[in-house]
Design an enzyme around this catalytic site. Structure first.
Site, PDB file in Angstrom:
ATOM      1  CB  CYS A 126      69.695 -42.240  26.997  1.00 42.59           C
ATOM      2  SG  CYS A 126      68.155 -41.891  26.145  1.00 42.59           S
ATOM      3  CG  HIS A 234      68.966 -37.069  26.858  1.00 41.33           C
ATOM      4  ND1 HIS A 234      68.883 -36.636  25.564  1.00 41.33           N
ATOM      5  CD2 HIS A 234      68.489 -38.349  26.861  1.00 41.33           C
ATOM      6  CE1 HIS A 234      68.377 -37.610  24.806  1.00 41.33           C
ATOM      7  NE2 HIS A 234      68.143 -38.656  25.569  1.00 41.33           N
TER       8      HIS A 234
END
Ligand code: A2P
Length: 329
Positions: A126, A234
């Site tokens: 990710c 994130h």
């Protein structure tokens, strides 16, 4: 298409189901797969109920595509069994990413590395996906020498257990722990386990996967990955040193016209990307774009994305879409 989602009861698997439906992926039959614990449960897909099956049962159904997100061990043990029976596997775990024979793909960057005959494709980490989508157009234009990245990673990246740990801590309940330490009101400078060189696996994924996707081992990457008590996405503070000089407005324009990226950068109005605004979105958001005056040809920026979407489920589904579109499935 007969589409199996392995890990359908997990966080990423659940988002994969949503993304397949939202993007109208041509699913004729959806086969949700999870551990024996979940077999027999039902999940909803496109307004219909589907019964969760085991991997053994799924393989017998010979799906056209299997999207895997059930951890590295499951992928190591099962992915090739599926490909050997004719299924195309797109794997979200780290099991196959650095295998030189297996494409590691962010479709906007390097979809072309998937060739006819490839049946197992790896979906990158990710943190890597959101960074490399931004690095790629800049690397083409100015040549990247070195990247220094610090991540601020959502608990959703660790899975359901971690989300529960944060919720439990906030409610003062003592429950199962996904982390060695308290995560609420804390930052844990460890994502995944440590490797012998003193970096964590997550940090080394940022180094190695970035080079593989950009297909350029000369790009130096140094990473620090930190878990923060955040659930929406994130964030990454990224410093890039280029071989050539750049014009800041050209950088902003270049990123602004790159598919999949939204530049959200207006210091006068205190505007910049944040995980709370990236949640549920498929784009990668970039802001705080500014020259690094401490050295030549260097730039600072802040990159945010929903790690369960572009960082995992959306990118996996985009790989499947790309393969379909190119006649590779
Ligand atoms: P289950 O719910 O039956 O445990 P998360 O990362 O959010 O915790 O989700 C992990 C996903 O991977 C879940 O769907 C989980 O199923 C699945 N899973 C874990 N271990 C296995 C296994 N050995 N075989 C199949 N699926 C597995």
């Amino acid at each position: 298409m007969q589409v199996a989602v392995v890990g359908a009861t997990g966080l990423v698997g659940g988002v994969m189901l949503k993304v397949l439906e939202e993007r109208n992926f041509p699913v004729e039959r959806l086969i949700p797969v999870a551990s024996a614990r979940s077999a027999g449960k039902t999940i909803e897909y496109a307004g219909r109920k589907a019964v969760v099956v085991t991997l053994e049962d799924a393989i017998a159904l010979k799906p056209d595509i299997a999207l895997f997100s059930a951890g590295g061990e499951t992928s190591l043990k099962w992915a090739k069994k599926f490909t050997e029976s004719g299924t195309v596997v797109i794997d979200n775990s780290s099991a196959w990413r650095m295998d030189p024979d297996i494409p590691l793909v962010v479709p906007e960057v390097n979809g072309h590395v998937i060739k006819r005959g490839h049946r197992l494709i790896a979906n990158p980490n990710c943190s890597t996906i959101q960074m490399v989508l931004v690095l790629d157009p800049l690397h083409r234009e100015y040549g990247i020498k070195r990247v220094i990245v610090s991540t601020y990673q959502s608990v959703t990246g660790t899975g359901i257990k971690a989300v529960r740990q944060l919720e439990d801590e906030r409610m003062g309940i003592s429950g199962e722990k996904a982390y060695n330490y308290v995560i609420d009101k804390n930052c844990i400078p460890q994502c995944d386990v440590f490797t012998p060189n003193g970096y964590t696996k997550e940090e080394m994924k940022l180094v190695n996967e970035t080079r593989k996707i950009l297909s350029d081992d000369s790009v130096a990457v140094s990473a620090t990955a930190v878990r923060v008590p955040v659930a929406g996405g994130h964030s990454e503070s990224v410093n890039i040193e280029f071989r050539m000089d750049f014009d800041i407005q050209t950088v902003i324009d270049l990123l602004g016209k790159t598919p999949g990226i939204i530049v959200h950068d207006n210091p006068q109005a205190n505007q910049y990307p944040m995980p709370a605004m990236s949640e549920g979105r498929d784009e990668v958001f970039v802001g705080r774009i500014r020259r690094d005056y401490s050295t030549e040809n260097a730039l600072n920026m802040w990159i945010v994305a929903d790690n369960l979407r572009k960082g995992a489920a959306t990118n996996t589904v985009q790989i499947a879409e790309y393969m379909l579109q190119e006649g590779l499935i």
